[in-house]
Design a protein around this motif. Structure first.
Motif, PDB file in Angstrom:
ATOM      1  N   PRO A 156       0.820  -1.225   0.000  1.00 38.78           N
ATOM      2  CA  PRO A 156       0.000   0.000   0.000  1.00 38.78           C
ATOM      3  C   PRO A 156       0.850   1.269   0.000  1.00 38.78           C
ATOM      4  O   PRO A 156       0.326   2.346  -0.288  1.00 38.78           O
ATOM      5  N   ILE A 157       2.131   1.137   0.309  1.00 42.33           N
ATOM      6  CA  ILE A 157       2.997   2.321   0.330  1.00 42.33           C
ATOM      7  C   ILE A 157       3.870   2.359  -0.935  1.00 42.33           C
ATOM      8  O   ILE A 157       3.942   3.366  -1.616  1.00 42.33           O
ATOM      9  N   THR A 218     -10.537  -6.737   0.573  1.00 42.95           N
ATOM     10  CA  THR A 218     -10.566  -5.276   0.710  1.00 42.95           C
ATOM     11  C   THR A 218     -11.206  -4.571  -0.485  1.00 42.95           C
ATOM     12  O   THR A 218     -11.843  -3.536  -0.332  1.00 42.95           O
ATOM     13  N   TYR A 249      -4.952   0.388   6.439  1.00 46.98           N
ATOM     14  CA  TYR A 249      -4.896   1.334   5.325  1.00 46.98           C
ATOM     15  C   TYR A 249      -6.256   1.551   4.663  1.00 46.98           C
ATOM     16  O   TYR A 249      -6.371   2.378   3.774  1.00 46.98           O
ATOM     17  N   ALA A 250      -7.261   0.775   5.052  1.00 46.81           N
ATOM     18  CA  ALA A 250      -8.572   0.900   4.397  1.00 46.81           C
ATOM     19  C   ALA A 250      -9.678   0.802   5.440  1.00 46.81           C
ATOM     20  O   ALA A 250     -10.372  -0.202   5.535  1.00 46.81           O
ATOM     21  N   PRO A 251      -9.852   1.853   6.242  1.00 46.83           N
ATOM     22  CA  PRO A 251     -10.868   1.804   7.299  1.00 46.83           C
ATOM     23  C   PRO A 251     -12.253   1.530   6.710  1.00 46.83           C
ATOM     24  O   PRO A 251     -12.645   2.143   5.718  1.00 46.83           O
ATOM     25  N   GLY A 252     -12.963   0.601   7.328  1.00 46.98           N
ATOM     26  CA  GLY A 252     -14.324   0.311   6.875  1.00 46.98           C
ATOM     27  C   GLY A 252     -14.407  -0.738   5.789  1.00 46.98           C
ATOM     28  O   GLY A 252     -15.492  -1.239   5.492  1.00 46.98           O
ATOM     29  N   ALA A 253     -13.281  -1.076   5.165  1.00 47.89           N
ATOM     30  CA  ALA A 253     -13.318  -2.077   4.097  1.00 47.89           C
ATOM     31  C   ALA A 253     -13.309  -3.484   4.715  1.00 47.89           C
ATOM     32  O   ALA A 253     -13.037  -3.662   5.898  1.00 47.89           O
TER      33      ALA A 253
ATOM     34  N   GLN B 298     -16.712  -1.553  -1.600  1.00 49.49           N
ATOM     35  CA  GLN B 298     -15.389  -1.609  -0.977  1.00 49.49           C
ATOM     36  C   GLN B 298     -14.461  -0.560  -1.592  1.00 49.49           C
ATOM     37  O   GLN B 298     -13.632   0.023  -0.913  1.00 49.49           O
ATOM     38  N   HIS B 309      -0.544   4.963   0.120  1.00 54.80           N
ATOM     39  CA  HIS B 309      -0.853   5.415   1.470  1.00 54.80           C
ATOM     40  C   HIS B 309       0.424   5.918   2.109  1.00 54.80           C
ATOM     41  O   HIS B 309       1.492   5.376   1.867  1.00 54.80           O
TER      42      HIS B 309
END
Lengths: 323, 323
Positions: A156-157, A218, A249-253, B298, B309
């Motif tokens: 993700p980075i 995700t 890195y993906a709040p709520g997913a 999603q 991120h």
């Protein structure tokens, strides 16, 4: 239709090994501390459901992951079902010793193929992580070891990871004698085309190493990625009860692919998981009360596809109306 | 890899037609009345995103579905993008006349292949429904007509539907000259093996009828079902912005397959949808405020797979620690 490479639409009785990681990858992300007795009861329910492998906990610093601070007690007190392998994640020799004392069957080691993610997540360089894990492998020769490679399908980075980098880290561990390698889609970046390519490349080089794929849902591609991998010859997958296991890195997913959703789909398609689905669903339905929130599992809400629903109360009164 | 029947893992530029149904199948299930101006703005955003077909609304009794009571105004006042077909669901001649007055491009008719579901949902027998729809088709010869067959992959009350029953109802409508048929997985009961079989059977009989598949993600199999269908030669799919569109039989479960999730996955796999994904995601992110709750999408939470991120704030301080 019989099962054919590339076309996984009909399982034709092919065995797929589902490995439960919710008690570790799931609970480590939870704010709530699930009481030790409830953890043990959940693992026992997962054993009763016939799962061939359960990652029970992680032997890490209780400051780093307080949710798993009862690792010893849980691993000692669960019932051991013959035919189930009870594994635990360990980051170093100290963790491995604690896990072995608690009678772990298999150690799961973790390294991220992304330098940045390894430093951010494990607070070491990859070289430092590898040195630590090599020491674990050297000291635990008689115990099965699996290594999980985080970010194998992207970081993700940093973004995409070169296939050579993923296979290079796999090779270093396979050369040390690990029994299995897990390619982890840590933040749900994998997509089917990529999965087919990486799984085929791995299988072409190491036909005898147990290969597990570990997907997160995700971005909604979890089951599709698994079917793509099955088409490429993979037959071992991690999944998480209730779909626990969010991603910072993906709040709520969504979290990990959901064990009961995957078993439900694979069994419908004619694959043999050996897992008792009603038992799994019953266990998943205990989770919201334990973790304090709804979980992603669709099956625990909707039921299996042929569960019948009653007609509405006024059904008998329905007659023709003017059109 | 080039695209091959049966193995949809690489799109190789193949065109897939995504048809948006969220403004109808989604909003009709919502408690909140989305203001007319917001509906129009959403449809305009969907047009700007380049979707080839948008089901704008339904011309039904405003008592039955108050959420869509502004059907005329919405259909009249949206911007019309050349290349997009604007359709509306109509249950009968009266609805068709209203839709035609508001300049609809295509009429979508609906009948359930399950007798019980048709009576429960449409409050008519299938025979009565068919008579009403035949009248619509007879009176609107110059307008394109599509028929949606609910419960084509199973009924939540009756269970599995025989393939012969599904194809039999398709045949009756095709014989009346409808341009397209949509096989609807109304409550998320479809699974890939079944999808391949039904899609192949349909295609073998009617090569020239536009075939759409309409999946719900109620049991987490939406994308897998679509890929199975693509492998069987299907190239038209309904989907819903944000994944709107719950099912009254599965409270809390997901709705229709989510347009932006599907476009994200298909584009990664090399399929050509012609849809502007960032525009779609921006539109989806407006939904929670309009409908008053979180939506299943999603992608609108996690972002596209290569969205980067930032590293954590203490990243520079991360150094080796004792292992």
């Amino acid at each position: 239709m019989s099962w054919q490479p590339g076309t996984p639409w009909s399982g034709a009785g092919r065995r797929i090994h589902m490995q439960e990681v919710g008690m570790r990858d799931g609970l480590q992300n939870e704010q709530a501390f699930v009481p030790t007795a409830d953890k043990i009861a959940l693992v026992d329910a997962l054993s009763d459901a016939g799962l061939p492998k359960i990652e029970v906990t992680a032997f890490v610093s209780s400051q780093a992951i307080p949710a798993l601070r009862d690792a010893e007690v849980v691993l000692r007190e669960i019932r051991r079902r013959p035919g189930t392998v009870y594994s635990a994640l360990v980051p170093n020799v100290r963790g491995a010793e604690r896990a072995l004392d608690a009678r772990v069957d298999e150690l799961n080691l973790v390294l991220s193929v992304s330098e940045t993610h390894n430093r951010a997540n494990l607070r070491m360089t990859r070289t430092q992580s590898f040195a630590a894990l090599r020491e674990v492998i050297a000291r635990t020769a008689s115990t099965a070891v699996n290594v999980s490679l985080s970010c194998s399908f992207g970081c993700p980075i940093e973004g995409d990871m070169p296939e050579s980098e993923v296979l290079g880290w796999a090779e270093r561990f396979i050369d040390l004698g690990v029994r299995g390698v897990t390619l982890c889609d840590t933040t749900g970046m994998a997509y089917p085309t990529q999965v087919v390519a990486l799984a085929r490349a791995f299988r072409a080089r190491w036909a005898d190493t147990a290969l597990t794929l570990h997907f997160h849902n995700t971005r909604g591609m979890g089951l599709a990625n698994m079917l793509a991998a099955i088409g490429a010859g993979v037959d071992r997958f991690d999944a998480s009860l209730g779909g626990l296991g969010g991603c910072p890195y993906a709040p709520g997913a969504s979290g990990n692919v959901c064990t009961e959703e995957i078993v439900h789909a694979l069994e419908l398609m004619g694959y043999a998981t050996g897992v008792d689905l009603p038992g799994l669903i019953a266990a998943a339905r205990r989770l919201p009360a334990l973790v304090g929130h709804d979980v992603p599992s669709q099956i625990s809400k909707a039921g299996q596809r042929l569960e019948r629903h009653p007609v509405r109360a006024d059904f008998q009164a329905i007659r023709a109306r003017p059109v």
